[in-house]
Write a protein that holds these residues in place. Structure first.
Motif, short mmCIF file in Angstrom:
data_model
loop_
_atom_site.label_atom_id
_atom_site.label_comp_id
_atom_site.label_asym_id
_atom_site.label_seq_id
_atom_site.Cartn_x
_atom_site.Cartn_y
_atom_site.Cartn_z
N TRP A 43 0.87 -1.20 0.00
CA TRP A 43 0.00 0.00 0.00
C TRP A 43 0.90 1.23 0.00
O TRP A 43 1.89 1.27 0.74
CB TRP A 43 -0.89 0.01 1.25
N GLY A 61 -3.13 0.13 -3.91
CA GLY A 61 -3.24 -0.96 -2.96
C GLY A 61 -4.70 -1.33 -2.76
O GLY A 61 -5.57 -0.87 -3.50
N ALA A 64 -8.88 0.97 1.60
CA ALA A 64 -8.36 1.20 2.95
C ALA A 64 -9.37 1.94 3.81
O ALA A 64 -10.38 2.44 3.31
CB ALA A 64 -7.07 2.01 2.84
N ASP A 100 -5.16 -3.79 5.86
CA ASP A 100 -4.86 -5.00 5.09
C ASP A 100 -4.05 -5.89 6.04
O ASP A 100 -2.98 -5.50 6.50
CB ASP A 100 -4.02 -4.59 3.85
#
Ligand code: SME
Length: 160
Positions: A43, A61, A64, A100
């Protein structure tokens, strides 16, 4: 692991900024540039200070967390303390916000305009101890270029 060439990254970032300095274009390409140029990331992107909190901005990424409060997690702490934070192992950072589950280490660098923090650069890796003092120095220089070149007033951020 190959060392990151922050000199080449700076040249590429300057070319991208010269092509178009609006903050969305620059931050979107800046996150893509870091993701392409640094090994072993999952990310890379920006949180912007808006309405008293951090809101997710351009990134590369997985999707989030959208909002982060001041002082919370690594990003909210880097904003509140106005300092770069390297987290060698996210499991050892109290209050770390896991977006993540693959992320094991992280670096967050505050971005300034008008004398205050207006955003943070956040980079995650699936490898423990991924970020060194050399990365801190290189990424702080990367952020200096963004501070000097981006028109932060157009981003409608709180501090401007
Ligand atoms: N881990 C961060 C949250 C943002 S994600 O990593 C993209 C934190 O603790 O602030």
């Amino acid at each position: 692991m190959e060392r990151t060439d922050y000199g080449i990254i700076a040249v590429q970032l300057k070319a991208l900024i010269a092509a178009e300095p609006n903050y969305i274009s620059v931050l979107a390409n800046a996150s893509a540039l870091l993701m392409e140029s640094m090994e072993n990331l999952n990310w890379a992107g920006f949180y912007l200070v808006m309405e008293g909190m951090l809101k997710v901005g351009p990134f590369q990424g997985k999707p989030a967390c959208v909002l982060i409060r001041r002082g919370k997690g690594v990003c909210g702490s880097a904003w509140n303390d106005d300092r770069t934070i390297i987290v060698p192992d996210v499991h050892d950072f109290p209050g770390h916000i896991a977006c993540d589950s693959e992320s094991l280490s992280e670096i967050v660098v505050p971005i300034h305009a008008g004398g205050s923090v207006v955003a943070v650069l956040d980079i995650d890796s699936p490898e423990k101890n991924r970020f060194s003092e050399e990365d801190k120095k290189g990424l702080e220089q990367f952020v200096r270029l963004l501070e000097e070149s981006v028109d932060w007033r157009k981003a409608s951020l709180d501090s401007l």
